[in-house]
Scaffold this motif. Structure first.
Motif, PDB file in Angstrom:
ATOM      1  N   VAL B 236       0.870  -1.187   0.000  1.00 48.10           N
ATOM      2  CA  VAL B 236       0.000   0.000   0.000  1.00 48.10           C
ATOM      3  C   VAL B 236       0.904   1.233   0.000  1.00 48.10           C
ATOM      4  CG1 VAL B 236      -1.838   1.216   1.231  1.00 48.10           C
ATOM      5  CG2 VAL B 236      -1.692  -1.265   1.340  1.00 48.10           C
ATOM      6  N   SER B 237       0.621   2.168  -0.890  1.00 47.75           N
ATOM      7  CA  SER B 237       1.483   3.349  -0.964  1.00 47.75           C
ATOM      8  C   SER B 237       1.207   4.281   0.216  1.00 47.75           C
ATOM      9  CB  SER B 237       1.237   4.104  -2.267  1.00 47.75           C
ATOM     10  OG  SER B 237      -0.019   4.740  -2.226  1.00 47.75           O
ATOM     11  N   ARG B 238       2.192   5.085   0.497  1.00 46.27           N
ATOM     12  CA  ARG B 238       2.016   6.067   1.576  1.00 46.27           C
ATOM     13  C   ARG B 238       0.849   6.994   1.275  1.00 46.27           C
ATOM     14  NH1 ARG B 238       7.301   4.527   2.063  1.00 46.27           N
ATOM     15  NH2 ARG B 238       8.118   4.625   4.200  1.00 46.27           N
ATOM     16  N   TRP B 239       0.721   7.364   0.002  1.00 42.52           N
ATOM     17  CA  TRP B 239      -0.376   8.258  -0.386  1.00 42.52           C
ATOM     18  C   TRP B 239      -1.730   7.617  -0.121  1.00 42.52           C
ATOM     19  CZ3 TRP B 239      -1.099  13.087  -0.760  1.00 42.52           C
ATOM     20  CH2 TRP B 239      -0.070  13.948  -1.142  1.00 42.52           C
ATOM     21  N   ALA B 240      -1.831   6.308  -0.415  1.00 42.31           N
ATOM     22  CA  ALA B 240      -3.117   5.630  -0.218  1.00 42.31           C
ATOM     23  C   ALA B 240      -3.500   5.634   1.256  1.00 42.31           C
ATOM     24  CB  ALA B 240      -3.036   4.200  -0.739  1.00 42.31           C
ATOM     25  N   ILE B 241      -2.514   5.437   2.111  1.00 44.86           N
ATOM     26  CA  ILE B 241      -2.787   5.437   3.557  1.00 44.86           C
ATOM     27  C   ILE B 241      -3.243   6.820   4.005  1.00 44.86           C
ATOM     28  CG2 ILE B 241      -1.724   5.175   5.837  1.00 44.86           C
ATOM     29  CD1 ILE B 241       0.139   3.065   4.519  1.00 44.86           C
ATOM     30  N   ALA B 295      -0.314  18.258   7.484  1.00 42.90           N
ATOM     31  CA  ALA B 295       0.924  19.037   7.303  1.00 42.90           C
ATOM     32  C   ALA B 295       1.659  19.155   8.633  1.00 42.90           C
ATOM     33  CB  ALA B 295       0.590  20.415   6.745  1.00 42.90           C
ATOM     34  N   ILE B 296       0.915  19.441   9.699  1.00 41.71           N
ATOM     35  CA  ILE B 296       1.541  19.547  11.025  1.00 41.71           C
ATOM     36  C   ILE B 296       2.131  18.197  11.433  1.00 41.71           C
ATOM     37  CG2 ILE B 296       1.076  19.910  13.480  1.00 41.71           C
ATOM     38  CD1 ILE B 296      -0.930  22.062  12.672  1.00 41.71           C
ATOM     39  N   PHE B 380       2.853  20.938   0.130  1.00 43.97           N
ATOM     40  CA  PHE B 380       3.917  20.937   1.140  1.00 43.97           C
ATOM     41  C   PHE B 380       4.025  19.556   1.793  1.00 43.97           C
ATOM     42  CE2 PHE B 380       4.734  21.124   5.715  1.00 43.97           C
ATOM     43  CZ  PHE B 380       6.059  21.539   5.699  1.00 43.97           C
ATOM     44  N   THR B 381       2.861  18.997   2.169  1.00 46.83           N
ATOM     45  CA  THR B 381       2.858  17.698   2.851  1.00 46.83           C
ATOM     46  C   THR B 381       3.459  16.612   1.958  1.00 46.83           C
ATOM     47  OG1 THR B 381       0.849  18.399   3.977  1.00 46.83           O
ATOM     48  CG2 THR B 381       1.395  16.069   4.123  1.00 46.83           C
ATOM     49  N   ALA B 382       3.238  16.755   0.652  1.00 49.51           N
ATOM     50  CA  ALA B 382       3.770  15.746  -0.279  1.00 49.51           C
ATOM     51  C   ALA B 382       5.292  15.661  -0.186  1.00 49.51           C
ATOM     52  CB  ALA B 382       3.347  16.087  -1.698  1.00 49.51           C
ATOM     53  N   THR B 383       5.915  16.780   0.086  1.00 51.63           N
ATOM     54  CA  THR B 383       7.381  16.773   0.179  1.00 51.63           C
ATOM     55  C   THR B 383       7.851  16.083   1.459  1.00 51.63           C
ATOM     56  OG1 THR B 383       7.511  18.880   1.344  1.00 51.63           O
ATOM     57  CG2 THR B 383       7.486  18.971  -1.066  1.00 51.63           C
ATOM     58  N   ARG B 384       6.933  15.869   2.400  1.00 47.32           N
ATOM     59  CA  ARG B 384       7.304  15.266   3.694  1.00 47.32           C
ATOM     60  C   ARG B 384       6.608  13.915   3.891  1.00 47.32           C
ATOM     61  NH1 ARG B 384      10.681  17.432   6.813  1.00 47.32           N
ATOM     62  NH2 ARG B 384       9.604  16.464   8.554  1.00 47.32           N
ATOM     63  N   MET B 385       6.154  13.328   2.789  1.00 48.31           N
ATOM     64  CA  MET B 385       5.332  12.121   2.882  1.00 48.31           C
ATOM     65  C   MET B 385       6.064  10.956   3.571  1.00 48.31           C
ATOM     66  SD  MET B 385       2.382  11.028   2.422  1.00 48.31           S
ATOM     67  CE  MET B 385       1.607  12.279   1.426  1.00 48.31           C
TER      68      MET B 385
END
Lengths: 311, 391
Positions: B236-241, B295-296, B380-385
């Protein structure tokens, strides 16, 4: 035979600490491959990279020839983490079904497989109970079952018996044996020497992020400089005569201990025993006990790393 | 099926929240209690208490009070004021001091009602203002304006008064025609903002921030259960989670705000505007709050740090965004800063929706701003996934 998993040159560092330092290994179908090492030796980090959770600094992992970064590779492996990795508020069956769906399983296939796996771990009767109400041993069994639900070719088990009662431990080890017999390749990491010795076809001894030795138990023991321990026991008052007797024995046996019990460390015990028994008879020393202790994996580990396994 | 892994994560999240009752509490129970308390607390703001006016003239003849009686009986005046005709200016002053009147209106001697209902006035009217209730004087001035019209006003504002009253609690001042308050009918095209609507939407945003901002904590739950590493090992990808958890938080947040909306509308007759526009604005507001939450979470390593940072961020956003103090009452700098907060734009959207025509077009700008915030924060959050989703 083609390997199910190959890892080459795995390296992982955390800051200045090199947790895994150039590990290579290959695991084949029906094989239980043991990773034996003390806590902090790099087993879990290695397994995390093998399971595709952790990206190595260098090196690569392939499952059935596919890089583990691909989801197709991960669909072929099942992970049993060291800690219980379940949703406690969900039932055993719900946990299995959820992780089955995560592997792309649906409908009747999923339902049937969930039932099968519950049967394998002997939890059919508890299928609809929440995991939070399970005993530690039962949770361990569900933990394993979740990794089996999608019928993986490779099972990666990280200390699956930690904190489990002897009965559950035996059940788990039997299940692992059965899985391997059915064709699943298993990587079994543990710091319990007796488990590894009992289960594994091949063993890698790992410490400080490196594989120090690898082979079958027999290979590891025969390649090891560890020596057989001969334990001699005499009655009270016979100590001095025993001591003088062993001093005159041929070979390179090392004498340890004092009093009524002496230990002889011999690389070729068979060559030592006959002259020892003859000399004792000739000297009239009555041996109350003669015990031969073969070197164990523990001894091999101690020789290789200079520290005890459970440190 | 692989494509739908995020939805499985979302369904699992919702199921677990249902099972441990957090969904019921956060989405239904708490907002209903919150909205009820808030609406009761601010209900008094809606009840427009009539202003009590003590009116008199300087005439010594009590029979010549036709104009005073006309003012007291005027329907428009009676909408906003209770008018008591008193015997003299000193009696009016006494009423104000005692608190039984909010303001006084003193017509010049000889003021009367002529033929055709035209006021006959020679001299200046005086308004007695209570410093504690300045609104009373404003209403008194508006009464003069309403009763007399422009023509009469010219008569009224003939002279200026000098000095102030001896009593410090009342002030005598000149009536001027440039009165900020007029008693005209509200135009049909615009609607008034009642307190339940203002505080309902404002407090709903506050509640949303407090309830949705910790949404990303469920990632710590996955870590605690060790299920995160199992999910990742299953491909499962991080994005999916994150997507699954974000959508679950979106559902919870929307249910929460919709509950507040429903309670304030059904029980307290608040009018938030067109339901379609309200739902759209709620969705955009919740999306921005959920984005901030993740993001936080991507910035911190421990659950404790997340709690602390979320609390600080929530308070700062609430204060700057005008949720505690209406934006119009904030200093210029803070008003400007509010434009950099999603909750500030959300509040603006809800207020625009409640006071203007209520159409979706009214909230186009706030909607765009909220969507912009959401997109920017997720970028922004994508850069810290990887930091966000690590076992």
């Amino acid at each position: 035979m083609e390997s199910v998993l190959t890892a080459t040159g795995l390296v992982k560092s955390y800051g200045k600490v090199r947790a895994v330092d150039g590990i290579d290994l290959a695991v084949y179908p029906k094989e239980v491959y043991g990773l034996l090492g003390p806590n902090g030796s790099g087993k879990t980090t290695t397994l995390s990279m093998l399971a595709g959770i952790l990206r190595p600094d260098s090196g690569q992992v392939r499952v059935a020839g596919i890089p583990v970064t691909h989801s197709a590779a991960r669909a072929r492996l099942g992970l049993v983490p060291q800690e219980i990795a379940l949703y406690p508020q969900m039932t055993a069956a719900e946990n299995l079904a959820f992780f089955g769906r995560m592997q792309g399983m649906t409908g009747k296939t999923l339902r049937t497989r969930v039932d099968e796996v519950l049967e394998i771990v002997d939890l059919t009767a508890r299928a609809k109970q929440r995991v939070e109400r399970f005993s530690s041993g039962m949770k361990r069994r569900v933990n394993i079952a979740v990794a089996l639900v999608h019928s993986p070719d490779l099972l990666i088990m990280d200390e699956p018996t930690v904190g489990v009662d002897p009965q559950s431990r035996n059940a788990i080890l039997d299940q692992v044996n059965a899985l391997a017999a059915a064709g699943t390749a298993v990587i079994f990491a543990s710091h319990y020497m007796e488990e590894v010795q009992r289960l594994c076809n091949r063993i890698a001894i790992i410490d400080a992020g490196k594989i120090l030795a690898t082979g079958t138990v027999r290979e590891l023991l025969s390649d090891s400089p560890s020596r057989t321990r001969i334990v001699l026991t005499v009655a009270a008052g016979e100590e001095e005569r025993l001591h003088s007797l062993v001093q005159d024995l041929p070979g390179d046996a090392e004498v340890q201990g004092s009093g009524q019990e002496l230990h002889l460390l011999a690389s070729k015990p068979a060559e030592l025993l006959t002259p020892l028994l003859r000399a004792a008879e000739a000297a009239g020393v009555l041996l109350q006990g003669v015990q031969l202790i073969q070197p164990s994996l523990e001894d091999v580990f101690l020789e290789l790393t200079g520290k005890a396994l459970r440190e | 099926m692989i494509r739908n892994r995020w939805s499985q994560v979302m369904l699992n999240e919702v199921r677990n929240r249902l099972r441990d009752h957090t969904l019921l509490i956060v989405a239904i129970v708490a907002p209903v209690i919150f909205a009820t308390i808030t609406s009761f607390a601010f209900a008094s703001f809606n009840q427009s208490q009539p202003v009590h006016l003590a009116i008199t003239d300087r005439s010594s003849d009590p029979g010549q009070d036709s104009l005073l009686r006309a003012i007291a009986a005027d329907p428009q005046v009676r909408k906003v004021a209770v008018v008591d005709i008193v015997s003299s200016p000193s009696a009016a002053r006494a009423r104000i001091i005692s608190g039984s009147a909010d303001a006084g209106l003193i017509l010049p001697a000889g003021a009367s009602l002529g033929a055709g209902g035209i006021p006959l006035v020679a001299g200046a009217a005086e308004v007695l203002e209570s410093q504690q209730k300045p609104i009373g004087a404003a209403v008194a001035e508006a009464v003069l304006q309403t009763i007399g019209g422009e023509e009469w006003l010219n008569h009224v504002v003939l002279a200026s008064l000098s000095g102030t009253a001896a009593d410090p609690s009342t002030t005598l001042r000149t009536f001027t025609p440039h009165n900020p308050i007029t008693l005209t009918d509200v135009q049909a095209s615009s609607r008034s903002l009642n307190a339940a609507t203002y505080y309902g939407s404002s407090m709903a945003i506050v509640f949303l921030l407090f309830s949705v901002m910790p949404a990303a904590k469920s990632l710590w739950g996955e870590r605690q259960n060790n299920t995160l590493q199992r999910l990742l090992s299953s491909g499962v990808s991080r994005w999916a989670i994150v997507a699954g958890k974000a959508v679950a938080a979106q559902v919870t947040g929307m249910l929460s705000m919709l509950s507040v909306w429903a309670v304030t509308v059904l029980a307290f007759h608040a009018d938030w505007g067109s339901p379609g526009a309200v739902v759209l604005l709620i969705a955009a507001t919740v999306a921005a709050a959920v984005a901030i939450s993740f993001a936080i979470a991507s910035l911190v390593r421990t659950e404790e740090s997340l709690d602390g940072l979320v609390a600080v961020a929530t308070f700062v956003l609430v204060l700057i965004g005008g949720n505690f103090v209406p934006p119009a009452d904030l200093p210029g700098g803070l008003r400007l800063a509010g434009l950099f907060t999603p909750n500030g734009w959300a509040l603006r959207g809800f207020l625009d929706l409640a006071t203007a025509s209520g159409a979706i077009s009214t909230i186009a700008l706030p909607l765009l701003a909220l969507l912009g915030f959401t997109a920017g924060i997720w970028l922004f959050t994508a850069t810290r996934m990887r930091a966000l989703v690590t076992p």
